[in-house]
Every structure is written in C-alpha cells, then in structure tokens.
Design an enzyme around this catalytic site. Structure first.
Site, short mmCIF file in Angstrom:
data_model
loop_
_atom_site.label_atom_id
_atom_site.label_comp_id
_atom_site.label_asym_id
_atom_site.label_seq_id
_atom_site.Cartn_x
_atom_site.Cartn_y
_atom_site.Cartn_z
N ALA A 11 -64.74 -36.70 -3.33
CA ALA A 11 -65.97 -36.28 -4.01
C ALA A 11 -67.09 -35.89 -3.06
O ALA A 11 -68.06 -35.24 -3.47
CB ALA A 11 -66.46 -37.41 -4.93
N GLY A 12 -66.99 -36.25 -1.79
CA GLY A 12 -68.11 -36.04 -0.87
C GLY A 12 -68.32 -34.57 -0.50
O GLY A 12 -67.36 -33.79 -0.40
N ARG A 16 -72.32 -33.35 7.18
CA ARG A 16 -72.22 -33.20 8.63
C ARG A 16 -71.32 -32.03 9.05
O ARG A 16 -71.35 -31.60 10.19
CB ARG A 16 -71.70 -34.51 9.26
CG ARG A 16 -72.77 -35.58 9.38
CD ARG A 16 -72.23 -36.81 10.07
NE ARG A 16 -71.42 -37.62 9.17
CZ ARG A 16 -70.70 -38.68 9.55
NH1 ARG A 16 -70.68 -39.04 10.82
NH2 ARG A 16 -69.99 -39.36 8.67
N GLN A 73 -67.08 -38.15 -10.10
CA GLN A 73 -68.15 -39.01 -9.58
C GLN A 73 -69.40 -38.14 -9.47
O GLN A 73 -69.61 -37.45 -8.47
CB GLN A 73 -67.77 -39.59 -8.22
CG GLN A 73 -68.78 -40.61 -7.70
CD GLN A 73 -68.49 -41.07 -6.28
OE1 GLN A 73 -67.76 -40.40 -5.55
NE2 GLN A 73 -69.05 -42.21 -5.90
N THR A 79 -68.09 -45.71 -1.80
CA THR A 79 -66.65 -45.68 -2.04
C THR A 79 -66.24 -46.57 -3.21
O THR A 79 -65.32 -46.24 -3.96
CB THR A 79 -65.90 -46.11 -0.78
OG1 THR A 79 -66.46 -47.35 -0.31
CG2 THR A 79 -66.04 -45.05 0.32
N GLY A 140 -65.71 -49.04 10.38
CA GLY A 140 -65.86 -50.42 9.95
C GLY A 140 -64.95 -51.32 10.76
O GLY A 140 -63.83 -50.93 11.11
N ASN A 377 -35.36 9.53 12.29
CA ASN A 377 -36.24 9.52 13.46
C ASN A 377 -37.61 10.04 13.04
O ASN A 377 -37.73 11.15 12.51
CB ASN A 377 -35.69 10.40 14.58
CG ASN A 377 -36.53 10.28 15.84
OD1 ASN A 377 -36.34 9.41 16.66
ND2 ASN A 377 -37.50 11.18 15.98
N SER A 405 -42.88 15.39 15.83
CA SER A 405 -44.18 14.80 16.16
C SER A 405 -45.30 15.48 15.40
O SER A 405 -45.25 16.68 15.09
CB SER A 405 -44.43 14.93 17.66
OG SER A 405 -43.49 14.17 18.39
#
Length: 457
Positions: A11-12, A16, A73, A79, A140, A377, A405
C-alpha cells in the site's frame, strides 16, 4: 498440512523513491517488485492470498489481476494497520499466515518454505524471518533473552544505543497462527515515536499471553533487502542479475563477462550459447542452443532459435529461425520473422515482415510490411515503401528473385518468383515470373556543362 495464507503489503507510496511510479511497481530485472513477491508466494501454494493496496491500488491490481484478493488501506497508519485490512478475508480461519512486504523482491520460495516448516516445527504462534547484518542501520532489531528466545522487536527509531548495536535484524517477513494474529491485532496501539500501528508489537502481545515466538534466520542477508530508495533498487537489481546469470551458467551458457550482461527474470537461454558483454535480454525472450549473441545486442520479447548469431543488433517482438544471422547493427522491429539460414546484414531495419529461408538482406535496407520468399537477394539501399502518409501497404516478393541496389518498391505491389529488379528502379506495378523490371530515367550527358557550375570553378 496446515492451511496456508499470505498477506502481501503493497500500500505504500514510497516517497523516498522520488518517483511517479508506486514503489512496489518499480522493476527489478524486468518485473515489478510485487510481481516477484507474488511469484514466490505462489510457489509455496497458499490457499488464499490477500494484497493490501493503497497508493496506486488500480495499477497494483492490474499487475496481479485475479491471482489475489485485495483489501484497501485508505490511510497508511503502519504495518499493523495494513494487516488489519485483511480481516474480512482471513479473520477466524485456522492455519498459518505469511505476512510479507511487496518491496522485498530478493526473497526466495525456498526460504519462505523453510520459514513455514520451522514455524510449524516449533509450534509457534509467530515466527520472525531474521538475518545477520554487519550494518543493521534502518532495520528493526531482534532482542532475545539469555537462552536465545525472542523477547521483542525494537524499531530503529525506538531503539536505545545498546539495542541499536544488535546485529540480528527483522526482515519484515513473518509467519503467524492466523487466529492469534487477528486476535492480537485488536490490542495494538500507536504508543511509539511514529504514532503508527506496528505489526511488530504483536510479538510482545503474544509473549505476554504465554505463546511461543520463534525466529528463523536466513543464511543469506541479501534476501532481506527491502527497497525504499533508488540506491536499494540498484542494489536489488545487481544481486538478482548475478543470481540469474549464475543460474544460466550452471545450465551450460557461457558469459564472457557476467557483470555486464543484463538478463531479465524469466528469460530462457539454451546450452552452449555464448553471451558477450553488454547484452540485454528482456521480457519473455527465449534464446536457443548454440547461439552467439555479441556485444551490446538488445533482444526483447523475441524467440531466437538454435544456431543463430546476433551481432550487436536490436530485436523486438520477433522470431529468428535456426541458423540465421542478424547484424551487425540491424533492427528487427515487432512482427518480424527471419526464416532458417536467412542473412540480415548491417544497418538493415525490418518491421512486420517475413524474410524467407536463405534470403539475403545484406545492408542499408528497409523492409516494412512485406513477405519475401526464399533465396532472394536484396541489394544495398533497397527501400520497401510501405506508408503513404495515412495507410500501410504490403509488398510480396517471390522465391529466387534478385533485387538490385537502390530499388524502391512502392506498395502495394507483387513481385513474382524468378524475377529481377534492375538497380536504381522505382517499382510501382506488379512484376511477373521470369521478367526483369527497369524503372529509371534515361541518362543524358550535357556536353561541357560542368564548366558552367560555380562550385567546380
């Protein structure tokens, strides 16, 4: 075996990242991070997956489609608050629930499976996936008692100086007894520095209730990396790219310099193929056996069959059949098919066209909206003129034809087999079998006129 469930936290916004793209949709080796997570979760065969969406909800749903249930959310309050949103799908169900973040693309299904097995083997109410970090900054910390039992998790911003020195970190991935998880969620508070509902507070609640909390430490710290900014995104791409290249090498592919070869997750490469430096293989590309892909080639969503050589060229949404060769510096645009043993030379561009078996398109040529037969060719500087400013027009060239050509073929036009188009011609009408077409102005020499031109004086 216990029922297995999974909750993916996606959901974030990821401020940053400083990006218009929502964090979990940033690609790592060709796939959005949340796609990597969903694929790993699917490999452990859960009975139900719930993805928590918020910012970019519609884009995340579009990516994962029907592979997941979704819970919104609306406000990002932590969290713990995110997991609460899955209550309508999972509350009251017996089984084990994996909670995993959508920004940890390096986790493997093997580690997740081992986490489940460890959790069940310990008869735990919760098991934390941990890792040893030489530099634990930003993570953490896992705090254990003197006999190694998990006491609690302390977030970086709430850690004391002593707690911040702990090297065992929380990866943000957990297994929970599902019923106990949702019972404990009713008791978490926002009494912390961030003023958020921490999922980690559940650990302390479960311990206070007398339940077992275990920790399973992965042996590979790199799996634990969460992507919160562009620096971590680059790091995740580098780690996954090394994993991918190592796997291909173990399967018999030669990389001249794996550090500069960029292979997307999901690309298939056959044994005995050689990949030179600077090669990018993207999307759903399949490379056969015994191929040579030379430096700086880029191949996207294409199929390259056995024995093909691609020299420093770009190929998109195309098929190159066995023993053909492409390049150097060719560009095969979408819907191109190059048949067996055909040759596509330097500075040739092809789009929405089929090049027949053993046909040669040597150099400095554009082929668009065309079907070329076998053993033709095509001379230097030929242009298949397919666009009139509004509509595209198709050109067909039969087997064994010769195109001189600097010929312009103005579509729509049909060139029969065994024909010859003279050099310098502009072809606007059909050419029939065994004919030679010449369509150019007659040369006129102006005697002495060059002396009158000022730039030759």
């Amino acid at each position: 075996m216990d029922e297995r469930y999974a909750i993916i936290l996606a959901a974030g916004k990821g401020t940053r990242m400083k990006s218009k793209l929502y964090k979990v949709l940033h690609p790592v080796c060709g796939k959005p991070m949340v796609e990597h997570i969903m694929s790993r979760v699917e490999e452990i065969n859960p009975n139900k997956v719930v993805t928590i969406v918020g910012h970019g909800a519609q884009e995340v749903k579009a990516q994962l489609d029907t592979r997941s249930e979704y819970a919104l959310q609306a406000e990002q309050l932590g969290t713990g608050h995110a997991v609460i949103q899955a209550a309508d799908f999972l509350k009251g169900k017996k089984g084990t629930t994996l909670v995993i973040s959508g920004d940890t693309p390096l986790l493997t299904s093997e580690t997740l499976d081992q986490l489940f097995e460890y959790h069940q083997g310990k008869n735990a109410s919760a098991t934390i996936l941990t890792a040893h970090a030489d530099d634990p900054s930003g993570y953490g910390r896992i705090l254990c008692d003197r006999v190694g039992i998990v006491d609690r998790i302390v977030e970086q911003k709430d850690a004391s100086i002593e707690e911040a020195q702990v090297k065992e970190i929380n990866t943000g991935t957990y297994c929970f007894d599902n019923e106990l998880l949702f019972e404990a969620l009713d008791n978490i508070t926002t009494d912390n520095v961030q003023g958020e509902y921490y999922l980690t507070d559940i650990i302390e609640i479960l311990k206070e209730q007398g339940h077992i909390v275990a920790a399973y430490q992965t042996s590979d710290f790199e799996e634990s990396i969460g992507v919160n900014d562009r620096i971590a995104l680059a790091q995740a791409n580098d780690i996954m790219r090394r994993r991918i290249n190592r796997k291909h090498m173990q399967n018999g592919v030669t990389f001249i310099d794996p550090n500069t070869s960029y292979i997307d997750d999901g690309v298939k490469i056959g044994a005995e193929t050689i990949i030179e430096p600077g090669v990018s293989l993207k999307g759903e590309t399949i490379i056969g056996e015994d191929c040579v892909i030379t430096q700086n080639s880029q191949i996207t969503d294409s199929r390259i069959e056995d024995g093909v050589t691609v020299k420093s060229s770009t190929i998109e949404e195309s098929i190159v059949y066995a023993k053909a060769d492409v390049g150097p510096y060719a560009h095969l645009r979408p819907k191109t098919e190059v048949k067996q043993q055909a040759h596509i030379g330097n500075f040739v561009e092809i789009k929405n066209a089929t090049i027949g078996e053993k046909t040669k398109v040597g150099h400095l040529t554009y082929v668009g909206d065309a079907t070329l037969g076998k053993e033709i060719n095509v001379g230097c500087g030929t242009v298949f003129v397919n666009y009139d400013g509004k509509n595209k027009h198709h050109t067909t060239v039969g087997d064994h034809s010769f195109i001189g050509s600097a010929v312009n073929l103005i579509g729509p036009v049909n060139i029969a087999q065994n024909t010859c188009l003279a050099a310098g011609s502009t072809i606007t009408d059909d050419v029939y079998e065994d004919d030679m077409a010449i369509a150019r102005a007659r040369q006129v020499n102006k005697e002495g006129y060059a002396k009158r031109l000022p730039f030759l004086q």
